[in-house]
Every structure is written in C-alpha cells, then in structure tokens.
Design an enzyme around this catalytic site. Structure first.
Site, PDB file in Angstrom:
ATOM      1  N   ARG A 168       0.841  -1.208   0.000  1.00 32.46           N
ATOM      2  CA  ARG A 168       0.000   0.000   0.000  1.00 32.46           C
ATOM      3  C   ARG A 168       0.878   1.261   0.000  1.00 32.46           C
ATOM      4  O   ARG A 168       0.999   1.933  -1.020  1.00 32.46           O
ATOM      5  CB  ARG A 168      -0.949  -0.020   1.220  1.00 32.46           C
ATOM      6  CG  ARG A 168      -2.071   1.002   1.150  1.00 32.46           C
ATOM      7  CD  ARG A 168      -1.662   2.415   1.545  1.00 32.46           C
ATOM      8  NE  ARG A 168      -1.090   2.501   2.886  1.00 32.46           N
ATOM      9  CZ  ARG A 168      -0.515   3.605   3.363  1.00 32.46           C
ATOM     10  NH1 ARG A 168      -0.437   4.703   2.629  1.00 32.46           N
ATOM     11  NH2 ARG A 168       0.007   3.615   4.579  1.00 32.46           N
ATOM     12  N   ASP A 169       1.524   1.568   1.122  1.00 31.80           N
ATOM     13  CA  ASP A 169       2.303   2.807   1.203  1.00 31.80           C
ATOM     14  C   ASP A 169       3.435   2.777   0.177  1.00 31.80           C
ATOM     15  O   ASP A 169       3.763   3.789  -0.443  1.00 31.80           O
ATOM     16  CB  ASP A 169       2.874   2.962   2.621  1.00 31.80           C
ATOM     17  CG  ASP A 169       3.156   4.406   2.992  1.00 31.80           C
ATOM     18  OD1 ASP A 169       3.038   5.274   2.116  1.00 31.80           O
ATOM     19  OD2 ASP A 169       3.509   4.661   4.152  1.00 31.80           O
ATOM     20  N   CYS A 209       5.012   9.176  -0.185  1.00 33.20           N
ATOM     21  CA  CYS A 209       3.633   9.641  -0.030  1.00 33.20           C
ATOM     22  C   CYS A 209       3.352  10.637  -1.139  1.00 33.20           C
ATOM     23  O   CYS A 209       4.095  11.612  -1.302  1.00 33.20           O
ATOM     24  CB  CYS A 209       3.421  10.289   1.335  1.00 33.20           C
ATOM     25  SG  CYS A 209       1.770  10.985   1.510  1.00 33.20           S
ATOM     26  N   HIS A 248       5.760   4.584  12.440  1.00 32.15           N
ATOM     27  CA  HIS A 248       5.724   4.485  10.977  1.00 32.15           C
ATOM     28  C   HIS A 248       6.710   5.522  10.435  1.00 32.15           C
ATOM     29  O   HIS A 248       6.401   6.708  10.360  1.00 32.15           O
ATOM     30  CB  HIS A 248       4.280   4.779  10.548  1.00 32.15           C
ATOM     31  CG  HIS A 248       4.011   4.793   9.082  1.00 32.15           C
ATOM     32  ND1 HIS A 248       3.276   3.815   8.448  1.00 32.15           N
ATOM     33  CD2 HIS A 248       4.333   5.673   8.100  1.00 32.15           C
ATOM     34  CE1 HIS A 248       3.152   4.095   7.158  1.00 32.15           C
ATOM     35  NE2 HIS A 248       3.802   5.227   6.922  1.00 32.15           N
ATOM     36  N   HIS A 291       9.246   7.070   7.533  1.00 27.38           N
ATOM     37  CA  HIS A 291       9.801   7.151   6.180  1.00 27.38           C
ATOM     38  C   HIS A 291      11.280   7.497   6.351  1.00 27.38           C
ATOM     39  O   HIS A 291      11.666   8.143   7.319  1.00 27.38           O
ATOM     40  CB  HIS A 291       9.035   8.189   5.350  1.00 27.38           C
ATOM     41  CG  HIS A 291       7.658   7.699   4.971  1.00 27.38           C
ATOM     42  ND1 HIS A 291       7.369   7.221   3.715  1.00 27.38           N
ATOM     43  CD2 HIS A 291       6.526   7.558   5.700  1.00 27.38           C
ATOM     44  CE1 HIS A 291       6.104   6.833   3.678  1.00 27.38           C
ATOM     45  NE2 HIS A 291       5.565   7.031   4.875  1.00 27.38           N
TER      46      HIS A 291
HETATM   47  P1  HMG Z   1     -12.917  14.470  -1.754  1.00 30.98           P
HETATM   48  O1  HMG Z   1     -12.058  14.954  -2.833  1.00 30.98           O
HETATM   49  O2  HMG Z   1     -12.948  15.273  -0.517  1.00 30.98           O
HETATM   50  O3  HMG Z   1     -14.360  14.478  -2.284  1.00 30.98           O
HETATM   51  O4  HMG Z   1     -12.461  12.972  -1.422  1.00 30.98           O
HETATM   52  P2  HMG Z   1     -15.538  13.446  -2.285  1.00 30.98           P
HETATM   53  O5  HMG Z   1     -15.678  12.751  -0.969  1.00 30.98           O
HETATM   54  O6  HMG Z   1     -16.714  14.225  -2.750  1.00 30.98           O
HETATM   55  O7  HMG Z   1     -15.109  12.403  -3.416  1.00 30.98           O
HETATM   56  C1  HMG Z   1     -14.528  12.795  -4.646  1.00 30.98           C
HETATM   57  C2  HMG Z   1     -14.604  11.643  -5.622  1.00 30.98           C
HETATM   58  O8  HMG Z   1     -13.977  10.491  -5.051  1.00 30.98           O
HETATM   59  C3  HMG Z   1     -16.013  11.205  -5.943  1.00 30.98           C
HETATM   60  O9  HMG Z   1     -15.998  10.678  -7.255  1.00 30.98           O
HETATM   61  C4  HMG Z   1     -16.274  10.087  -4.985  1.00 30.98           C
HETATM   62  O10 HMG Z   1     -17.236   9.186  -5.415  1.00 30.98           O
HETATM   63  C5  HMG Z   1     -14.931   9.422  -4.937  1.00 30.98           C
HETATM   64  P3  HMG Z   1     -16.512  11.535  -8.515  1.00 30.98           P
HETATM   65  O11 HMG Z   1     -17.931  11.884  -8.188  1.00 30.98           O
HETATM   66  O12 HMG Z   1     -15.619  12.751  -8.589  1.00 30.98           O
HETATM   67  O13 HMG Z   1     -16.346  10.601  -9.682  1.00 30.98           O
HETATM   68  N1  HMG Z   1     -14.669   8.719  -3.668  1.00 30.98           N
HETATM   69  C6  HMG Z   1     -14.151   7.480  -3.592  1.00 30.98           C
HETATM   70  N2  HMG Z   1     -13.809   6.597  -4.539  1.00 30.98           N
HETATM   71  C7  HMG Z   1     -13.314   5.424  -4.116  1.00 30.98           C
HETATM   72  N3  HMG Z   1     -13.157   5.103  -2.807  1.00 30.98           N
HETATM   73  C8  HMG Z   1     -13.507   5.963  -1.848  1.00 30.98           C
HETATM   74  C9  HMG Z   1     -14.035   7.212  -2.236  1.00 30.98           C
HETATM   75  N4  HMG Z   1     -14.463   8.286  -1.548  1.00 30.98           N
HETATM   76  C10 HMG Z   1     -14.856   9.190  -2.428  1.00 30.98           C
HETATM   77  N5  HMG Z   1     -13.337   5.654  -0.565  1.00 30.98           N
HETATM   78  C11 HMG Z   1     -11.009  11.376  -0.347  1.00 30.98           C
HETATM   79  C12 HMG Z   1     -11.955  12.562  -0.188  1.00 30.98           C
HETATM   80  C13 HMG Z   1     -10.438  11.065   0.990  1.00 30.98           C
HETATM   81  C14 HMG Z   1     -11.820  10.194  -0.858  1.00 30.98           C
HETATM   82  C15 HMG Z   1      -9.926  11.728  -1.374  1.00 30.98           C
HETATM   83  O14 HMG Z   1      -9.325  12.934  -0.995  1.00 30.98           O
HETATM   84  C16 HMG Z   1      -8.830  10.676  -1.483  1.00 30.98           C
HETATM   85  O15 HMG Z   1      -9.085   9.553  -1.886  1.00 30.98           O
HETATM   86  N6  HMG Z   1      -7.572  11.036  -1.173  1.00 30.98           N
HETATM   87  C17 HMG Z   1      -6.444  10.144  -1.264  1.00 30.98           C
HETATM   88  C18 HMG Z   1      -5.737  10.105   0.035  1.00 30.98           C
HETATM   89  C19 HMG Z   1      -4.634   9.057   0.026  1.00 30.98           C
HETATM   90  O16 HMG Z   1      -4.848   7.928  -0.327  1.00 30.98           O
HETATM   91  N7  HMG Z   1      -3.423   9.476   0.478  1.00 30.98           N
HETATM   92  C20 HMG Z   1      -2.315   8.573   0.587  1.00 30.98           C
HETATM   93  C21 HMG Z   1      -2.479   7.645   1.750  1.00 30.98           C
HETATM   94  S1  HMG Z   1      -2.152   8.411   3.339  1.00 30.98           S
HETATM   95  C22 HMG Z   1      -0.472   8.129   3.593  1.00 30.98           C
HETATM   96  O17 HMG Z   1       0.199   7.659   2.732  1.00 30.98           O
HETATM   97  C23 HMG Z   1       0.092   8.418   4.949  1.00 30.98           C
HETATM   98  C24 HMG Z   1       0.353   7.155   5.793  1.00 30.98           C
HETATM   99  O18 HMG Z   1       1.200   6.254   5.120  1.00 30.98           O
HETATM  100  C25 HMG Z   1       0.976   7.531   7.146  1.00 30.98           C
HETATM  101  C26 HMG Z   1       2.178   8.473   7.022  1.00 30.98           C
HETATM  102  O19 HMG Z   1       3.149   8.122   6.351  1.00 30.98           O
HETATM  103  O20 HMG Z   1       2.092   9.536   7.596  1.00 30.98           O
HETATM  104  C27 HMG Z   1      -0.969   6.428   6.078  1.00 30.98           C
HETATM  105 MG    MG Z   2       3.395   6.429   5.099  1.00 33.50          MG
END
Ligand code: HMG
Ligand code: MG
Length: 295
Positions: free
Chosen positions: A14-15, A238, A205, A207
């Site tokens: 995933r990450d 990320c 966690h 990086h």
């Molecule tokens: P949003 O932009 O606020 O708006 O999304 P929304 O909720 O209205 O959704 C926008 C569009 O996404 C819509 O589709 C929804 O249907 C769809 P459209 O109408 O435009 O065709 N949607 C989804 N589709 C699939 N699965 C879902 C989903 N939810 C909405 N669950 C949202 C908010 C959070 C969904 C969006 O901003 C997003 O997906 N962001 C990606 C965030 C991400 O994955 N970041 C990387 C992971 S975090 C990380 O890496 C850190 C970590 O490792 C720890 C660390 O290192 O610190 C964990």
């Molecule tokens: Mg991470």
C-alpha cells in the site's frame, strides 16, 4: 529493556506501491503472497481511496479478491470514509485503517478536509466497523514535521491520537510522513503521546528520507511499543508529501531486531528475495541495504 517480540505491520503493497509506477496486478498478488510466505502476519494489502487521487491503488479490490489468503495473516486496507469501508468489506478485509494528520495543511492536501472534519467523517466508519466486528487501525501523519507547516507540536499529535483511540481504534500508528525525525525528537514525541495513549496501542511508521528511520526505531524500542510499520525493499513514499522517500525497509528493520534478540517470526532472506523480485518488476533499485548484502 527491549521487548522479546515486535509485531511487523507491512505497508509495502500500500504505502510502498501507492508512490511507485503502476505495477501489474499479478505482480501485486505475488508480492502479497510472498510476504505472507516469508512469515509476515499483518499486511496492508491496498487502499480504498479515490482512484483519481491515487491511481496506483485503483485495483485494490481485485488484488484483495485474488490473493490466496494465508491462515494466520491479517489483511488490511486504508479506508478514508464509509465508501472505502464498504469496498473493503465487500472483498473481505480482516481490518481497515482510517487516516488523518497532526497538521491541518497536510490533512487538507491529503484528504481535502480539516482534522476535525476527518474525525467527524470517521464516526460513521467506526460505528459501521463496530457493528461488523471489524478492527480499525488509525494513522496520524506528520507527527514530527509537515511539508507545509514545518514543526508540529507533540501535544497536537497526542490529542489526535487520543481521540482516535477513544473513537475505537485498536492501534494508532504515528507517521513520520516526510522522514524528518531524529532519535531524541522522536522519543520526546512518543513520551508525550504515551501519557494519553498506552504505548502498547501505538505503532511507529517511519519514512527514511534522511536515513534516520532505523535509529528512530532503536530510540523507541524500550518504550513499550509493540508494533513497527515498514515496507519491503523500502518501497514508496507519499504522493502528498513531496520529497518523502520510502518507508523504513522491512529487511533492515528485521536485521536489527533479530540482532538484538527480538523475535519477529519472519525469514529475512526469504523476504529479501520477495523484495528484490518486486524491485525488478518496477525497474527500481532495491532500497534495503540488508537485501543488497544478502542477495
Ligand atoms: P474528496 O475529494 O474530498 O471528495 O475525497 P468526495 O468525498 O466528494 O469524493 C470525490 C470523488 O472520489 C467522488 O468521485 C467520490 O465518489 C470518490 P466523482 O464523483 O468525482 O467521480 N470517492 C471514492 N472513490 C473510491 N473510494 C472511496 C471514495 N471516496 C470518495 N473511498 C477522499 C476525499 C479522501 C476520498 C480523497 O481525498 C482521497 O481519496 N484522497 C487520497 C488520500 C490518500 O490515499 N493518500 C495517501 C495515503 S495516506 C499516507 O500515505 C500516509 C500514511 O502512510 C501515514 C504516514 O506516512 O504519515 C498512512
Ligand atoms: Mg506512510
């Protein structure tokens, strides 16, 4: 005193892969099955987020459906909202993970809402997960610094982590998203958070952007922490934190832990060849020093 056992939470599929070039589904399946065969018992296999934002994870449902599940392994996935939870449940994930941040600006960039809005969004996720008896993990990003805001107060990390625990998370993973932490700073942050969250319910966690991840783990090993997140071959980064490098490499972590007499149940050599295979598929250099030495 160091613990006798550390639980490894593998985030490579995933990450790691969310920030690499797209990988063919068959290679993702091989990776996840290879991790389990090497003895890893907790695997973050994918992410049910918007495919517009993270296209690399768009095939998570198919991946999770097609892997052969190993009996003692818990397969998890990121779920930012109730839509994500529904997708995760549909493909039989053993647990899910919600994610927010200790930095307002990072939270906005990553999930397009404030920290308090993210927590409000998670309420429905926790309620539904409880109804389904599905364990929920939680992440707090930017615990040691933010790409937009710089320093982050440990008290802010503690407050968010405590709220997530109160909401029902079984474990809170503290993310050094951009890898800026150094051992003394990490330890101070952990000591502050441990006042309101028992260290046994915290994970770390890291990086490895500045090469500090392993030293940071060592600085916290006698704190009561029981879980460390890492990614095979040091994959990833990320997408919302420019310049952040991959996670701490699982092979490097295992080599240090095993050298300290700490049990993990994982075969580091077998894991190294799983990591090397995925690096070859991605066309990247293996970022685990231990893997390079062993292979
Ligand atoms: P949003 O932009 O606020 O708006 O999304 P929304 O909720 O209205 O959704 C926008 C569009 O996404 C819509 O589709 C929804 O249907 C769809 P459209 O109408 O435009 O065709 N949607 C989804 N589709 C699939 N699965 C879902 C989903 N939810 C909405 N669950 C949202 C908010 C959070 C969904 C969006 O901003 C997003 O997906 N962001 C990606 C965030 C991400 O994955 N970041 C990387 C992971 S975090 C990380 O890496 C850190 C970590 O490792 C720890 C660390 O290192 O610190 C964990
Ligand atoms: Mg991470």
């Amino acid at each position: 005193m160091y613990p006798a056992h550390i639980s490894i939470y593998e985030v490579g599929p995933r990450d790691g892969l969310q920030n690499e070039a797209p990988l063919h589904i068959a290679d993702k399946i091989n990776l996840i099955e290879g991790l389990a065969a090497a003895g890893i018992q907790r695997i973050e296999a994918g992410s049910f987020v918007s495919p517009k934002w993270v296209p690399q994870m768009a095939d998570s449902a198919a991946v999770c459906q097609q892997i052969t599940r190993a009996p003692k392994v818990r397969y998890s996935a990121l779920t930012p909202n109730i839509t994500g939870l529904k997708h995760a449940v549909a493909v039989g994930m053993d647990e899910i993970a919600v994610f927010t941040a200790a930095s307002e600006t990072f939270c906005q960039h990553n999930i397009h809402c404030s920290i308090s809005q993210s927590l409000a969004r998670f309420e429905a996720v926790f309620t539904e997960a409880q109804r389904l008896n599905l364990p929920v993990r939680a992440y707090v990003s930017c615990v040691l610094g933010c790409p937009y805001e710089g320093d982050i107060a440990a008290e802010q990390v503690a407050a968010v982590a405590h709220t997530l625990l109160e909401m029902g998370a079984y474990e809170v993973s503290l993310g050094d998203t951009i890898g800026v932490g150094t051992p003394a700073k990490v330890r101070r942050m952990l000591d502050t958070v441990s006042v309101c969250v028992p260290p046994a319910q915290l994970a770390l966690h890291f990086h490895d952007t500045y090469g500090q991840a392993l030293a940071n783990v060592l600085a916290c090993l006698d704190s009561g922490i029981a879980t460390i997140d890492s990614a095979v071959a040091g994959l990833g980064g990320c997408p919302y934190a420019r310049g952040s490098s991959g996670n701490l490499a699982t092979e490097d972590l295992l080599y240090m832990l095993h050298g300290l007499g700490i049990h993990t149940g994982i075969d580091v050599k077998q894991l190294a060849s799983v990591g090397q295979q995925v690096c070859q598929r991605l066309g990247i250099v293996n970022r685990s020093k231990v893997a390079l030495a062993l292979l």
